[in-house]
Design a protein around this motif. Sequence first.
Motif, PDB file in Angstrom:
ATOM      1  N   VAL A 166       0.857  -1.188   0.000  1.00 55.44           N
ATOM      2  CA  VAL A 166       0.000   0.000   0.000  1.00 55.44           C
ATOM      3  C   VAL A 166       0.892   1.237   0.000  1.00 55.44           C
ATOM      4  CG1 VAL A 166      -1.687   1.337   1.326  1.00 55.44           C
ATOM      5  CG2 VAL A 166      -1.876  -1.163   1.207  1.00 55.44           C
ATOM      6  N   PHE A 167       0.540   2.218  -0.817  1.00 55.32           N
ATOM      7  CA  PHE A 167       1.245   3.495  -0.855  1.00 55.32           C
ATOM      8  C   PHE A 167       0.290   4.614  -0.466  1.00 55.32           C
ATOM      9  CE2 PHE A 167       3.615   0.797  -3.738  1.00 55.32           C
ATOM     10  CZ  PHE A 167       4.936   1.094  -3.430  1.00 55.32           C
ATOM     11  N   PHE A 168       0.808   5.586   0.263  1.00 57.55           N
ATOM     12  CA  PHE A 168       0.027   6.777   0.569  1.00 57.55           C
ATOM     13  C   PHE A 168       0.959   7.962   0.728  1.00 57.55           C
ATOM     14  CE2 PHE A 168       0.860   4.672   4.646  1.00 57.55           C
ATOM     15  CZ  PHE A 168       1.272   5.715   5.474  1.00 57.55           C
ATOM     16  N   PHE A 169       0.398   9.153   0.588  1.00 57.20           N
ATOM     17  CA  PHE A 169       1.150  10.395   0.750  1.00 57.20           C
ATOM     18  C   PHE A 169       1.065  10.851   2.203  1.00 57.20           C
ATOM     19  CE2 PHE A 169       0.024  11.723  -3.884  1.00 57.20           C
ATOM     20  CZ  PHE A 169       0.991  10.863  -4.367  1.00 57.20           C
ATOM     21  N   GLU A 170       2.071  11.614   2.628  1.00 57.30           N
ATOM     22  CA  GLU A 170       2.005  12.217   3.959  1.00 57.30           C
ATOM     23  C   GLU A 170       2.767  13.539   3.952  1.00 57.30           C
ATOM     24  OE1 GLU A 170       0.373  13.064   6.313  1.00 57.30           O
ATOM     25  OE2 GLU A 170       0.286  11.260   7.558  1.00 57.30           O
ATOM     26  N   SER A 171       2.325  14.454   4.813  1.00 63.43           N
ATOM     27  CA  SER A 171       2.938  15.779   4.893  1.00 63.43           C
ATOM     28  C   SER A 171       4.053  15.763   5.941  1.00 63.43           C
ATOM     29  CB  SER A 171       1.885  16.815   5.283  1.00 63.43           C
ATOM     30  OG  SER A 171       1.583  16.707   6.658  1.00 63.43           O
ATOM     31  N   PRO A 172       4.983  16.731   5.866  1.00 70.89           N
ATOM     32  CA  PRO A 172       6.064  16.784   6.857  1.00 70.89           C
ATOM     33  C   PRO A 172       5.555  17.093   8.258  1.00 70.89           C
ATOM     34  CG  PRO A 172       6.079  18.732   5.456  1.00 70.89           C
ATOM     35  CD  PRO A 172       5.112  17.776   4.837  1.00 70.89           C
ATOM     36  N   HIS A 173       4.366  17.673   8.362  1.00 72.08           N
ATOM     37  CA  HIS A 173       3.829  18.049   9.678  1.00 72.08           C
ATOM     38  C   HIS A 173       3.309  16.842  10.452  1.00 72.08           C
ATOM     39  CE1 HIS A 173       4.156  22.008   7.976  1.00 72.08           C
ATOM     40  NE2 HIS A 173       3.300  21.698   7.014  1.00 72.08           N
ATOM     41  N   ARG A 174       3.030  15.741   9.762  1.00 70.44           N
ATOM     42  CA  ARG A 174       2.433  14.599  10.440  1.00 70.44           C
ATOM     43  C   ARG A 174       3.272  13.323  10.351  1.00 70.44           C
ATOM     44  NH1 ARG A 174      -2.259  17.350   8.698  1.00 70.44           N
ATOM     45  NH2 ARG A 174      -2.227  16.385   6.646  1.00 70.44           N
ATOM     46  N   ILE A 175       4.383  13.357   9.637  1.00 69.20           N
ATOM     47  CA  ILE A 175       5.136  12.123   9.406  1.00 69.20           C
ATOM     48  C   ILE A 175       5.660  11.517  10.710  1.00 69.20           C
ATOM     49  CG2 ILE A 175       7.275  13.402   8.937  1.00 69.20           C
ATOM     50  CD1 ILE A 175       6.210  10.148   7.180  1.00 69.20           C
ATOM     51  N   ALA A 176       6.086  12.349  11.657  1.00 68.48           N
ATOM     52  CA  ALA A 176       6.606  11.829  12.932  1.00 68.48           C
ATOM     53  C   ALA A 176       5.512  11.130  13.729  1.00 68.48           C
ATOM     54  CB  ALA A 176       7.220  12.959  13.760  1.00 68.48           C
ATOM     55  N   ARG A 177       4.286  11.560  13.555  1.00 69.51           N
ATOM     56  CA  ARG A 177       3.147  10.910  14.196  1.00 69.51           C
ATOM     57  C   ARG A 177       2.746   9.644  13.426  1.00 69.51           C
ATOM     58  NH1 ARG A 177      -2.857  13.684  13.871  1.00 69.51           N
ATOM     59  NH2 ARG A 177      -4.074  11.907  14.632  1.00 69.51           N
ATOM     60  N   THR A 178       2.859   9.701  12.125  1.00 65.85           N
ATOM     61  CA  THR A 178       2.377   8.615  11.275  1.00 65.85           C
ATOM     62  C   THR A 178       3.156   7.326  11.459  1.00 65.85           C
ATOM     63  OG1 THR A 178       1.518  10.114   9.592  1.00 65.85           O
ATOM     64  CG2 THR A 178       2.108   7.903   8.857  1.00 65.85           C
ATOM     65  N   LEU A 179       4.473   7.407  11.534  1.00 64.73           N
ATOM     66  CA  LEU A 179       5.278   6.183  11.566  1.00 64.73           C
ATOM     67  C   LEU A 179       4.985   5.313  12.793  1.00 64.73           C
ATOM     68  CD1 LEU A 179       8.643   7.588  10.144  1.00 64.73           C
ATOM     69  CD2 LEU A 179       6.936   6.168   8.971  1.00 64.73           C
ATOM     70  N   PRO A 180       4.898   5.869  14.013  1.00 61.25           N
ATOM     71  CA  PRO A 180       4.505   5.023  15.146  1.00 61.25           C
ATOM     72  C   PRO A 180       3.079   4.490  15.023  1.00 61.25           C
ATOM     73  CG  PRO A 180       5.617   7.006  15.915  1.00 61.25           C
ATOM     74  CD  PRO A 180       5.338   7.200  14.454  1.00 61.25           C
ATOM     75  N   GLU A 181       2.154   5.313  14.518  1.00 57.79           N
ATOM     76  CA  GLU A 181       0.780   4.864  14.330  1.00 57.79           C
ATOM     77  C   GLU A 181       0.734   3.692  13.350  1.00 57.79           C
ATOM     78  OE1 GLU A 181      -2.019   8.787  14.906  1.00 57.79           O
ATOM     79  OE2 GLU A 181      -0.945   8.552  13.022  1.00 57.79           O
ATOM     80  N   LEU A 182       1.521   3.796  12.310  1.00 61.16           N
ATOM     81  CA  LEU A 182       1.556   2.748  11.295  1.00 61.16           C
ATOM     82  C   LEU A 182       2.092   1.451  11.877  1.00 61.16           C
ATOM     83  CD1 LEU A 182       1.160   2.120   8.273  1.00 61.16           C
ATOM     84  CD2 LEU A 182       3.519   2.853   7.910  1.00 61.16           C
ATOM     85  N   ALA A 183       3.191   1.528  12.639  1.00 64.76           N
ATOM     86  CA  ALA A 183       3.775   0.333  13.242  1.00 64.76           C
ATOM     87  C   ALA A 183       2.794  -0.356  14.185  1.00 64.76           C
ATOM     88  CB  ALA A 183       5.058   0.699  13.989  1.00 64.76           C
ATOM     89  N   GLU A 184       2.055   0.432  14.940  1.00 66.75           N
ATOM     90  CA  GLU A 184       1.077  -0.138  15.866  1.00 66.75           C
ATOM     91  C   GLU A 184      -0.051  -0.837  15.119  1.00 66.75           C
ATOM     92  OE1 GLU A 184      -1.952   1.261  19.472  1.00 66.75           O
ATOM     93  OE2 GLU A 184      -0.577   2.702  18.547  1.00 66.75           O
ATOM     94  N   ALA A 185      -0.476  -0.247  14.001  1.00 64.91           N
ATOM     95  CA  ALA A 185      -1.634  -0.776  13.279  1.00 64.91           C
ATOM     96  C   ALA A 185      -1.300  -1.992  12.417  1.00 64.91           C
ATOM     97  CB  ALA A 185      -2.243   0.320  12.412  1.00 64.91           C
ATOM     98  N   VAL A 186      -0.147  -1.967  11.742  1.00 64.53           N
ATOM     99  CA  VAL A 186       0.165  -3.053  10.789  1.00 64.53           C
ATOM    100  C   VAL A 186       1.105  -4.100  11.371  1.00 64.53           C
ATOM    101  CG1 VAL A 186      -0.199  -1.509   8.832  1.00 64.53           C
ATOM    102  CG2 VAL A 186       2.123  -1.854   9.703  1.00 64.53           C
ATOM    103  N   GLY A 187       1.701  -3.797  12.529  1.00 63.31           N
ATOM    104  CA  GLY A 187       2.624  -4.741  13.146  1.00 63.31           C
ATOM    105  C   GLY A 187       4.067  -4.321  12.962  1.00 63.31           C
ATOM    106  N   PRO A 188       4.918  -4.601  13.938  1.00 64.21           N
ATOM    107  CA  PRO A 188       6.298  -4.098  13.905  1.00 64.21           C
ATOM    108  C   PRO A 188       7.153  -4.690  12.801  1.00 64.21           C
ATOM    109  CG  PRO A 188       5.998  -5.649  15.716  1.00 64.21           C
ATOM    110  CD  PRO A 188       4.638  -5.377  15.163  1.00 64.21           C
ATOM    111  N   GLU A 189       6.797  -5.877  12.284  1.00 60.18           N
ATOM    112  CA  GLU A 189       7.625  -6.525  11.276  1.00 60.18           C
ATOM    113  C   GLU A 189       7.236  -6.177   9.837  1.00 60.18           C
ATOM    114  OE1 GLU A 189      10.360  -8.167  12.045  1.00 60.18           O
ATOM    115  OE2 GLU A 189       9.870  -7.595  14.108  1.00 60.18           O
ATOM    116  N   ALA A 190       6.151  -5.455   9.664  1.00 61.29           N
ATOM    117  CA  ALA A 190       5.763  -5.041   8.310  1.00 61.29           C
ATOM    118  C   ALA A 190       6.896  -4.238   7.683  1.00 61.29           C
ATOM    119  CB  ALA A 190       4.498  -4.203   8.367  1.00 61.29           C
ATOM    120  N   GLN A 191       7.109  -4.412   6.395  1.00 61.51           N
ATOM    121  CA  GLN A 191       8.183  -3.715   5.696  1.00 61.51           C
ATOM    122  C   GLN A 191       7.679  -2.367   5.188  1.00 61.51           C
ATOM    123  OE1 GLN A 191      11.505  -4.950   5.528  1.00 61.51           O
ATOM    124  NE2 GLN A 191      10.456  -6.128   7.125  1.00 61.51           N
ATOM    125  N   VAL A 192       8.482  -1.332   5.445  1.00 60.06           N
ATOM    126  CA  VAL A 192       8.075   0.042   5.132  1.00 60.06           C
ATOM    127  C   VAL A 192       9.189   0.744   4.373  1.00 60.06           C
ATOM    128  CG1 VAL A 192       7.430   2.282   6.117  1.00 60.06           C
ATOM    129  CG2 VAL A 192       6.583   0.161   7.169  1.00 60.06           C
TER     130      VAL A 192
END
Length: 246
Positions: A166-192
Amino acid sequence: MDIQQGNGNCCGKLYLVGTPIGNLNDITLRALEVLRCVDLIAAEDTRHTRQLLAHFDIHTRLMSFHAFNEHRKAEGLIQEILGGLSVAAVSDAGTPSLADPGFFLMREAVRAGIEPEVIPGVSALTFAVTASALPVDKFTFLAFPPVKSGRRRKFFESIRGEGKTVFFFESPHRIARTLPELAEAVGPEAQVAVIREATKLHEEVLRGSAAELAALAGKREWRGEFVIGVHPEQSVEPADEEEEFS
């Protein structure tokens, strides 16, 4: 005859033109030809597009056409095109309609009996598909995540069930928030893969597990525009397929 046949005649036509996402030399010769010969360029940001035109010594008239005025201005543009005006629609960067203005004008033009001509160019999405090094025999594009927390959580949780990159866009204002949220939702071993500032001076691609990239979130200052690729399964090797020969 039309512009594809090389006579520079753009009369009574709508063009959706892909423009560079960073490096101005990525523009196509066909795009330059169209931008030079049309009567009007409808631009998401006239200041940004004016810089592009100046670089290539193009002096076509500009008008603003963006997400906040496209519904109001589209009808007038379509009537002008039906009357013989040639118009090129461009976004700030990349391909119109792809998380940028363009879709509404395209749809209304088709409804009015106009067949728009798409002038392809670079795209942050297609760049990221290649640069991610993730399996892309099939993938999903989800544009920008929602801003509100409940909808964001559902957005990221939906990626886990995709079974494909899956690909999505993100802004610089939210990227620091997005990466931990993503890891929690998809699992720590998902490849990013995090693709930053594609084709620009500070282009960067970060690859690793969701947990590894989440750990970076608060350790650096994030600048630029981002495309994030996520493969929700631990294995990133595409399945082998046997070809049959008759």
